[in-house]
Scaffold this active site. Structure first.
Site, PDB file in Angstrom:
ATOM      1  N   ALA A  36      -0.188 -35.749 136.087  1.00  0.00           N
ATOM      2  CA  ALA A  36      -0.570 -36.226 137.422  1.00  0.00           C
ATOM      3  C   ALA A  36      -1.275 -37.581 137.344  1.00  0.00           C
ATOM      4  CB  ALA A  36      -1.479 -35.194 138.105  1.00  0.00           C
ATOM      5  N   THR A  38      -0.883 -30.643 130.321  1.00  0.00           N
ATOM      6  CA  THR A  38       0.491 -31.149 130.289  1.00  0.00           C
ATOM      7  C   THR A  38       1.039 -31.179 128.862  1.00  0.00           C
ATOM      8  OG1 THR A  38       0.012 -32.564 132.191  1.00  0.00           O
ATOM      9  CG2 THR A  38       1.966 -33.117 130.888  1.00  0.00           C
ATOM     10  N   ALA A  94       2.760 -28.024 127.738  1.00  0.00           N
ATOM     11  CA  ALA A  94       3.779 -27.382 128.582  1.00  0.00           C
ATOM     12  C   ALA A  94       5.056 -27.174 127.773  1.00  0.00           C
ATOM     13  CB  ALA A  94       4.050 -28.224 129.814  1.00  0.00           C
ATOM     14  N   GLN A  95       5.613 -26.004 127.918  1.00  0.00           N
ATOM     15  CA  GLN A  95       6.772 -25.654 127.098  1.00  0.00           C
ATOM     16  C   GLN A  95       8.041 -25.533 127.931  1.00  0.00           C
ATOM     17  OE1 GLN A  95       5.788 -22.006 125.068  1.00  0.00           O
ATOM     18  NE2 GLN A  95       4.249 -22.978 123.767  1.00  0.00           N
ATOM     19  N   GLY A  96       8.000 -24.588 128.894  1.00  0.00           N
ATOM     20  CA  GLY A  96       9.202 -24.207 129.645  1.00  0.00           C
ATOM     21  C   GLY A  96       9.913 -25.398 130.264  1.00  0.00           C
ATOM     22  N   ASP A 106     -13.356 -29.551 135.950  1.00  0.00           N
ATOM     23  CA  ASP A 106     -14.326 -30.595 136.336  1.00  0.00           C
ATOM     24  C   ASP A 106     -14.033 -31.173 137.723  1.00  0.00           C
ATOM     25  OD1 ASP A 106     -14.999 -30.085 133.737  1.00  0.00           O
ATOM     26  OD2 ASP A 106     -14.759 -32.127 133.003  1.00  0.00           O
ATOM     27  N   HIS A 126      -0.871 -15.789 132.192  1.00  0.00           N
ATOM     28  CA  HIS A 126       0.465 -15.813 131.594  1.00  0.00           C
ATOM     29  C   HIS A 126       0.626 -14.532 130.786  1.00  0.00           C
ATOM     30  CE1 HIS A 126       4.073 -17.050 129.537  1.00  0.00           C
ATOM     31  NE2 HIS A 126       4.114 -18.155 130.262  1.00  0.00           N
ATOM     32  N   ARG A 185       5.177 -13.538 137.242  1.00  0.00           N
ATOM     33  CA  ARG A 185       4.124 -13.369 136.232  1.00  0.00           C
ATOM     34  C   ARG A 185       3.031 -12.379 136.602  1.00  0.00           C
ATOM     35  NH1 ARG A 185       3.418 -19.522 134.407  1.00  0.00           N
ATOM     36  NH2 ARG A 185       5.534 -19.572 133.659  1.00  0.00           N
ATOM     37  N   GLU A 191      -2.956 -30.068 139.014  1.00  0.00           N
ATOM     38  CA  GLU A 191      -3.523 -28.716 139.049  1.00  0.00           C
ATOM     39  C   GLU A 191      -4.878 -28.662 139.758  1.00  0.00           C
ATOM     40  OE1 GLU A 191      -2.962 -26.647 135.341  1.00  0.00           O
ATOM     41  OE2 GLU A 191      -4.249 -24.982 135.970  1.00  0.00           O
ATOM     42  N   ARG A 238       2.027 -18.926 141.707  1.00  0.00           N
ATOM     43  CA  ARG A 238       2.891 -20.070 141.393  1.00  0.00           C
ATOM     44  C   ARG A 238       4.185 -19.619 140.725  1.00  0.00           C
ATOM     45  NH1 ARG A 238       3.574 -23.453 136.635  1.00  0.00           N
ATOM     46  NH2 ARG A 238       2.222 -21.997 135.561  1.00  0.00           N
ATOM     47  N   SER A 243       4.607 -26.334 138.518  1.00  0.00           N
ATOM     48  CA  SER A 243       3.403 -27.185 138.540  1.00  0.00           C
ATOM     49  C   SER A 243       3.691 -28.577 138.007  1.00  0.00           C
ATOM     50  CB  SER A 243       2.249 -26.555 137.775  1.00  0.00           C
ATOM     51  OG  SER A 243       2.715 -26.073 136.566  1.00  0.00           O
TER      52      SER A 243
HETATM   53  P1  FAD Z   1      -3.710 -31.902 132.821  1.00  0.00           P
HETATM   54  O1  FAD Z   1      -2.409 -32.140 132.259  1.00  0.00           O
HETATM   55  O2  FAD Z   1      -4.483 -30.762 132.410  1.00  0.00           O
HETATM   56  O3  FAD Z   1      -4.585 -33.227 132.681  1.00  0.00           O
HETATM   57  C1  FAD Z   1      -5.940 -33.239 133.028  1.00  0.00           C
HETATM   58  C2  FAD Z   1      -6.580 -34.467 132.430  1.00  0.00           C
HETATM   59  O4  FAD Z   1      -7.879 -34.653 132.966  1.00  0.00           O
HETATM   60  C3  FAD Z   1      -6.767 -34.414 130.929  1.00  0.00           C
HETATM   61  O5  FAD Z   1      -6.439 -35.674 130.412  1.00  0.00           O
HETATM   62  C4  FAD Z   1      -8.254 -34.148 130.768  1.00  0.00           C
HETATM   63  O6  FAD Z   1      -8.798 -34.592 129.563  1.00  0.00           O
HETATM   64  C5  FAD Z   1      -8.793 -34.942 131.929  1.00  0.00           C
HETATM   65  N1  FAD Z   1     -10.123 -34.556 132.399  1.00  0.00           N
HETATM   66  C6  FAD Z   1     -10.550 -33.334 132.778  1.00  0.00           C
HETATM   67  N2  FAD Z   1     -11.828 -33.407 133.181  1.00  0.00           N
HETATM   68  C7  FAD Z   1     -12.210 -34.704 133.076  1.00  0.00           C
HETATM   69  C8  FAD Z   1     -13.418 -35.399 133.324  1.00  0.00           C
HETATM   70  N3  FAD Z   1     -14.522 -34.775 133.769  1.00  0.00           N
HETATM   71  N4  FAD Z   1     -13.452 -36.733 133.086  1.00  0.00           N
HETATM   72  C9  FAD Z   1     -12.367 -37.404 132.602  1.00  0.00           C
HETATM   73  N5  FAD Z   1     -11.204 -36.762 132.338  1.00  0.00           N
HETATM   74  C10 FAD Z   1     -11.132 -35.439 132.577  1.00  0.00           C
HETATM   75  N6  FAD Z   1       3.766 -25.959 134.047  1.00  0.00           N
HETATM   76  C11 FAD Z   1       5.071 -26.151 134.301  1.00  0.00           C
HETATM   77  O7  FAD Z   1       5.441 -26.534 135.414  1.00  0.00           O
HETATM   78  N7  FAD Z   1       5.992 -25.941 133.323  1.00  0.00           N
HETATM   79  C12 FAD Z   1       5.648 -25.527 132.073  1.00  0.00           C
HETATM   80  O8  FAD Z   1       6.499 -25.380 131.210  1.00  0.00           O
HETATM   81  C13 FAD Z   1       4.282 -25.294 131.791  1.00  0.00           C
HETATM   82  N8  FAD Z   1       3.892 -24.831 130.583  1.00  0.00           N
HETATM   83  C14 FAD Z   1       2.553 -24.729 130.320  1.00  0.00           C
HETATM   84  C15 FAD Z   1       2.145 -24.334 129.050  1.00  0.00           C
HETATM   85  C16 FAD Z   1       0.801 -24.290 128.733  1.00  0.00           C
HETATM   86  C17 FAD Z   1       0.353 -23.862 127.360  1.00  0.00           C
HETATM   87  C18 FAD Z   1      -0.163 -24.625 129.718  1.00  0.00           C
HETATM   88  C19 FAD Z   1      -1.617 -24.593 129.399  1.00  0.00           C
HETATM   89  C20 FAD Z   1       0.243 -24.975 130.999  1.00  0.00           C
HETATM   90  C21 FAD Z   1       1.593 -25.024 131.309  1.00  0.00           C
HETATM   91  N9  FAD Z   1       2.023 -25.391 132.581  1.00  0.00           N
HETATM   92  C22 FAD Z   1       3.349 -25.554 132.823  1.00  0.00           C
HETATM   93  C23 FAD Z   1       1.069 -25.827 133.586  1.00  0.00           C
HETATM   94  C24 FAD Z   1       1.059 -27.359 133.596  1.00  0.00           C
HETATM   95  O9  FAD Z   1       1.134 -27.822 132.281  1.00  0.00           O
HETATM   96  C25 FAD Z   1      -0.177 -27.927 134.242  1.00  0.00           C
HETATM   97  O10 FAD Z   1      -0.434 -27.309 135.462  1.00  0.00           O
HETATM   98  C26 FAD Z   1       0.003 -29.418 134.477  1.00  0.00           C
HETATM   99  O11 FAD Z   1       0.366 -30.035 133.278  1.00  0.00           O
HETATM  100  C27 FAD Z   1      -1.275 -30.010 135.021  1.00  0.00           C
HETATM  101  O12 FAD Z   1      -1.170 -31.407 134.976  1.00  0.00           O
HETATM  102  P2  FAD Z   1      -2.405 -32.262 135.440  1.00  0.00           P
HETATM  103  O13 FAD Z   1      -2.051 -33.673 135.181  1.00  0.00           O
HETATM  104  O14 FAD Z   1      -2.826 -31.854 136.773  1.00  0.00           O
HETATM  105  O15 FAD Z   1      -3.592 -31.807 134.450  1.00  0.00           O
HETATM  106  C1  SIN Z   2       6.139 -21.179 130.185  1.00  0.00           C
HETATM  107  O1  SIN Z   2       6.825 -21.924 129.496  1.00  0.00           O
HETATM  108  O2  SIN Z   2       6.208 -19.955 130.185  1.00  0.00           O
HETATM  109  C2  SIN Z   2       5.130 -21.810 131.082  1.00  0.00           C
HETATM  110  C3  SIN Z   2       5.790 -22.251 132.305  1.00  0.00           C
HETATM  111  C4  SIN Z   2       4.779 -22.468 133.377  1.00  0.00           C
HETATM  112  O3  SIN Z   2       3.587 -22.240 133.202  1.00  0.00           O
HETATM  113  O4  SIN Z   2       5.221 -22.865 134.463  1.00  0.00           O
END
Ligand code: FAD
Ligand code: SIN
Length: 543
Positions: free
Chosen positions: A20, A47, A50-52, A222, A243, A289, A374, A385, A390
Site C-alpha cells: 500500500a 506484504t 504474502a504467498q497465495g 501502529d 489463518h 477461513r 490493511e 475477508r 487484501s
Molecule cells: P504491510 O505490507 O504490512 O506494510 C506495513 C508497513 O508499515 C511496513 O513497512 C511496516 O514496517 C510499516 N510500519 C508499521 N508501523 C510503522 C510505524 N509506526 N512507523 C513507520 N512504519 C511503520 N493477502 C493477499 O491478498 N494474498 C496473499 O497471498 C496473502 N498472503 C499473506 C501471507 C502472510 C504470511 C501474511 C502475514 C499476510 C498475507 N496476506 C495476503 C495479507 C497481506 O499480505 C497484507 O494484508 C498486505 O500485504 C498488507 O499490505 P500493507 O501495505 O497494508 O501493509
Molecule cells: C494464503 O496464501 O493462504 C494467504 C492468502 C491470504 O491471506 O489472502
C-alpha cells in the site's frame, strides 16, 4: 522539558513500505517530494510474506459479478457493496500496471497467454494470480527497485512513527487537518518530526496483538492506534482472521502454509488420519477461513490434540517443488517432506479486517490524512475477508489515494508548525523487563480470551486485564524516554482494547466474530458495523 527537534519537510509523507505504501508513493512520482518512512528495513512488511497471490478477474471465463458475489458471500452481509464493486472492477488495470513495472505472474505451462491461477477458499473458481509462492517478496523487490530510480521519492528505513500531529490537537481553529507526525529514529533514538501537506497511514496489520500469528514483528497495529488517538473512527475490529494452516513447530514462528496448497488438493486430517472438515461444512478443507479455523479449533479441543495435519502426499515431489518452492523447502528444513508426510498445522492470527474508517481513495475524516491497505477499513471485506483480496485492495486503493492527493487543494497558508517534542521529566528506563513482561501478557490474554471462539465472560476478563495493562503502560510511557519497544507495546495494547470493545458490542456471531453466548447472526435488523470513536488526545496531548 522540550526536546530540540529536527523537522523534515515534504509534500506527502507515507508511513509504511508494504504494497500500500510503496504503490501510493510510486503513483505520486513526479508530483512532489514524497517521503516513505518505514520502521525497519524497507522490505519488512506483511506484504513481503504474502504467498497465495492477488485475486483478480483475468480469466475469460471469470466475471466481475462472480468475484463480487464471492466477496459478498464471504463478508457475511457486512461488505459495503460500492467498495466491493470499485475494488474488484479496478483489479485488472492495477495488475497490468504491476506487470508493466516488471512483476511476472506465473503462466500456464505450454499456454503462455494464460495465467496459472490459484484456487483458494471461498472463491467459486481459480482466480489468484501469483509469482510462485513468493508473490509478496516479488512485489516488494520490484517496487523498491523502481522507486529507488525515482528522484522525488525518498525511502527512509528505521524511522518509526509515534503519533500524528493534527490542528485539533494543537487547538488551532478551523477544519481539523493532519500536519505530519512525530518519529523516532531507531538507530540513534532521536525524536524528529516530519511535516507534510498529506500524510498516508500504510502501516499494515496487527497480528502481533496475538501470541501466535503468521505476521512478522512489524505488525503491531501502529496506524490504527495512531488514528484512534487522533480521534478517528475505528471500524469492525472484532473481525480478526485466523489463518487455518500455519506450520506447527517450535522454531517455525507460525510459518504460513498457503491456502493454495488446499487449492491444489491438500486435505486437513486429524491425528487419527480422519478427514474432518466435511463434518463442519460441506465445502470441507476449502470452506472460507473462519469456518475452517473454527473446525480445526473444535477438532483440537475435542480430541485434546496440539495440531491437525495437512495432507498433500498424493501430489508428486516434482509438482510440489515447482508450485510451492518456498513452502516445500521450508517444511523440509523443519523435517517434513510434503510429498511423503502430512504437515502439522495450527491456526494463527493472520489478518485484521477492521481499521481506520477510510474511503476506497484512502480519505479519512481528518483533512490531509489518508489510510490505505490493511490499516484501513474500506468496507471491502465486511465481516470476513475473501482470500487474496487484501493485496488487491492495497493495490487498487493506493492508486485511488494517490489520485485523491494529487487532486486535493493546497492546505491553508496559516497551518501551524509542529511543536517540539515534550519529554517532561522522562528519564532512561531501568526496567525494560516490565516492557517485555507486558508484551507477553497482552498477547497471551488476547490468545486465551479473545481468540477464534469467544464468550462474554472471557471478554470481560480480557478487557479488565488490558485496561490495567494500558494504565501501567501509559505511566511507563510518561516516566521514561520512549523506545520503539514501548511504543509498539502501547499500540498492541490499544488495538487489543479496540478488538475487545468491538467484540463486546457485537451481540451476535457473524463472519470472523464467533461467540458461544450469541452463536447465530442477529437477523432482527440490517447488519451493522461496529464503530469506536473516542475523543482525541490521550498520551500525546500536551501535559
Ligand atoms: P504491510 O505490507 O504490512 O506494510 C506495513 C508497513 O508499515 C511496513 O513497512 C511496516 O514496517 C510499516 N510500519 C508499521 N508501523 C510503522 C510505524 N509506526 N512507523 C513507520 N512504519 C511503520 N493477502 C493477499 O491478498 N494474498 C496473499 O497471498 C496473502 N498472503 C499473506 C501471507 C502472510 C504470511 C501474511 C502475514 C499476510 C498475507 N496476506 C495476503 C495479507 C497481506 O499480505 C497484507 O494484508 C498486505 O500485504 C498488507 O499490505 P500493507 O501495505 O497494508 O501493509
Ligand atoms: C494464503 O496464501 O493462504 C494467504 C492468502 C491470504 O491471506 O489472502
Amino acid at each position: 522539558m522540550l526536546c530540540a527537534m529536527k523537522t523534515l519537510d515534504c509534500d506527502v509523507l507515507v508511513i509504511g513500505s508494504g504494497l500500500a505504501g510503496l504503490m501510493t508513493a510510486y503513483h505520486l512520482r513526479g508530483w512532489g517530494r514524497v517521503l516513505v518512512a518505514s520502521k525497519r528495513d524497507i522490505g519488512e512488511s506483511n506484504t513481503q510474506y504474502a504467498q497465495g497471490g492477488i485475486a483478480c478477474v483475468v480469466d475469460d471465463k471469470d466475471t466481475f459479478e462472480a468475484h463480487e458475489q464471492d466477496t459478498l458471500a464471504t463478508g457475511g452481509g457486512l461488505c459495503h457493496e460500492e467498495a466491493v464493486r470499485a475494488i474488484v472492477r479496478a483489479g485488472p488495470e492495477s495488475v497490468r500496471e504491476l506487470e508493466a513495472l516488471g512483476i511476472r505472474f506465473e503462466r500456464r505451462r505450454g499456454r503462455a497467454r494464460e495465467y496459472d491461477l490459484g484456487q483458494e477458499g471461498g472463491h467459486s473458481r481459480r482466480r489468484v494470480m501469483h509469482a510462485g509462492d513468493i508473490t509478496g517478496r516479488e512485489l516488494i523487490r520490484v517496487l523498491a527497485q523502481r522507486i529507488a530510480e525515482e528522484k522525488g521519492i525518498e525511502l527512509a528505513p528505521n524511522l518509526m512513527a509515534i503519533d500524528l500531529v493534527t490542528t485539533s490537537w494543537l487547538r488551532h481553529p478551523g477544519l481539523n487537518r493532519c500536519l505530519g507526525a512525530y518519529f523516532i529514529d531507531r538507530g540513534s533514538g532521536e525524536i524528529l518530526a516530519v511535516r507534510a501537506d498529506h500524510t498516508v497511514l500504510a502501516t499494515g496489520g496487527a497480528g502481533k496483538v496475538y501470541l501466535y500469528t503468521s505476521n512478522p514483528d512489524i505488525a503491531t497495529g501502529d496506524g490504527v492506534a495512531m488514528g484512534w488517538r487522533a480521534g478517528l473512527p475505528i471500524r469492525n475490529m472484532e473481525f480478526v482472521q485466523f489463518h487455518p494452516t500455519c506450520l506447527y513447530h517450535p522454531q517455525a514462528k507460525s510459518f504460513l502454509i498457503s491456502e493454495a496448497v488446499r487449492g491444489e488438493g491438500g486435505r486437513l486430517i486429524n491425528a487419527a488420519g480422519e478427514s474432518f472438515t466435511e463434518r463442519y461444512d460441506p465445502r470441507g478443507s476449502l470452506a472460507p477461513r473462519d469456518v475452517v479455523a473454527r473446525a480445526i479449533d473444535q477438532e483440537m479441543k475435542t480430541r485434546g490434540d496440539p495440531c491437525v495435519y495437512l495432507d498433500i502426499t498424493h501430489r508428486s515431489a516434482d509438482f510440489l517443488r515447482e508450485r510451492f518452492p518456498n513452502i516445500y523447502a521450508t517444511c523440509l528444513r523443519f523435517g517434513y517432506d510434503m510429498a511423503k508426510t502430512p504437515i502439522p498445522v495450527v491456526p494463527a492470527a493472520h489478518y485484521f479486517v477492521g481499521g481506520v474508517v477510510a474511503g476506497v481513495d484512502g480519505r479519512t475524516e481528518i483533512e490531509g490524512l489518508y489510510a490505505v491497505g490493511e490499516t484501513a477499513s474500506t468496507g471491502l471485506h465486511g465481516a470476513n475477508r475473501l482470500a487474496s483480496n487484501s493485496l488487491l485492495e492495497a493495490l487498487v486503493c493506493s492508486r485511488l489515494c494517490a489520485r485523491a492527493i494529487a487532486a486535493a487543494p493546497k492546505p491553508p497558508a496559516d497551518t501551524p508548525a509542529i511543536p517540539d517534542w515534550k519529554i517532561g521529566d522522562a528519564v532512561p528506563s531501568d526496567e525494560a523487563v516490565v516492557v517485555e513482561h507486558n508484551w507477553h501478557e497482552v498477547r497471551t490474554c488476547m490468545w486465551d480470551y479473545v481468540g477464534i471462539v469467544r464468550t462474554d465472560k472471557r471478554l470481560e476478563r480480557a478487557i479488565r486485564r488490558i485496561r490495567n495493562l494500558r494504565r501501567e503502560i501509559r505511566q511507563y510511557y510518561l516516566n521514561y524516554l520512549v523506545t520503539p519497544d514501548v511504543l509498539e507495546l502501547r499500540n498492541i495494547a490499544a488495538v487489543a482494547e479496540l478488538v475487545i470493545r468491538s467484540a463486546q458490542a457485537r451481540r451476535e456471531s457473524r463472519g470472523l466474530h464467533y461467540t458461544l453466548d450469541c452463536p447465530t447472526p442477529d437477523s432482527s435488523g440490517p447488519p451493522r458495523d461496529t464503530v469506536i470513536r473516542d475523543p482525541p488526545g490521550g498520551p500525546i496531548a500536551p501535559t
